[in-house]
Motif scaffolding. Structure first.
Motif, PDB file in Angstrom:
ATOM      1  N   UNK A   1       0.843  -1.193   0.000  1.00  0.00           N
ATOM      2  CA  UNK A   1       0.000   0.000   0.000  1.00  0.00           C
ATOM      3  C   UNK A   1       0.884   1.251   0.000  1.00  0.00           C
ATOM      4  N   UNK A   2       0.670   2.122  -0.978  1.00  0.00           N
ATOM      5  CA  UNK A   2       1.427   3.376  -1.070  1.00  0.00           C
ATOM      6  C   UNK A   2       0.589   4.578  -0.667  1.00  0.00           C
ATOM      7  N   UNK A   3      -0.722   4.517  -0.936  1.00  0.00           N
ATOM      8  CA  UNK A   3      -1.603   5.664  -0.758  1.00  0.00           C
ATOM      9  C   UNK A   3      -2.590   5.390   0.377  1.00  0.00           C
ATOM     10  N   UNK A   4      -3.315   6.404   0.798  1.00  0.00           N
ATOM     11  CA  UNK A   4      -4.301   6.184   1.850  1.00  0.00           C
ATOM     12  C   UNK A   4      -5.332   5.160   1.381  1.00  0.00           C
ATOM     13  N   UNK A   5      -5.791   4.344   2.304  1.00  0.00           N
ATOM     14  CA  UNK A   5      -6.728   3.277   1.950  1.00  0.00           C
ATOM     15  C   UNK A   5      -7.995   3.811   1.293  1.00  0.00           C
TER      16      UNK A   5
ATOM     17  N   UNK B   1      -5.476   0.516  -6.216  1.00  0.00           N
ATOM     18  CA  UNK B   1      -6.216  -0.417  -7.073  1.00  0.00           C
ATOM     19  C   UNK B   1      -6.164  -0.011  -8.551  1.00  0.00           C
ATOM     20  N   UNK B   2      -5.521   1.090  -8.848  1.00  0.00           N
ATOM     21  CA  UNK B   2      -5.486   1.603 -10.224  1.00  0.00           C
ATOM     22  C   UNK B   2      -4.850   0.623 -11.207  1.00  0.00           C
ATOM     23  N   UNK B   3      -4.018  -0.286 -10.710  1.00  0.00           N
ATOM     24  CA  UNK B   3      -3.378  -1.255 -11.608  1.00  0.00           C
ATOM     25  C   UNK B   3      -4.397  -2.145 -12.317  1.00  0.00           C
TER      26      UNK B   3
END
Length: 107
Positions: free
Chosen positions: A2-6, A12-14
């Motif tokens: 996880x890189x960004x806030x949940x 999930x952009x991948x």
């Protein structure tokens, strides 16, 4: 990882590759499990916004609040490939058999 806030759902952009457009291969079928219904709905909406407008019905939320008729129809859409993936709660995993799910995420 996880890189960004949940609650941004950016990690999930991948699931929709950069540059994806009409005519490209659809993403692999996926299930993303959430601990609560509202989080699943918010994630589905976030993913849909990343898609061209004519494909925003390809990602759905699925939970125990929905009617049996709706759930049966949406399961059929997932099996047929009409729907690409669900943002769901553990209610989906109980007794379901979808053999070609390629990505499963526990959020």
């Amino acid at each position: 990882k996880i890189k960004y806030t949940l609650h941004s759902y950016t990690d999930l952009a991948f699931l929709k590759p950069a540059g994806w457009k009409r005519g490209d291969q659809p993403p692999p079928k996926f299930l993303i499990f959430f601990n609560d219904i509202q989080d699943a709905i918010n994630a589905a909406c976030s993913l849909c916004k990343r898609l061209p407008s004519e494909f925003r019905d390809k990602v759905k939320w699925f939970n125990s609040d929905m009617s049996s008729t709706y759930k049966d129809a949406e399961l059929e859409n997932l099996l047929s490939g009409e729907t690409w993936g669900f943002c769901t709660t553990d209610s989906f995993g109980m007794g379901m058999d979808v053999p070609d799910i390629k990505i499963v995420i526990q959020w």
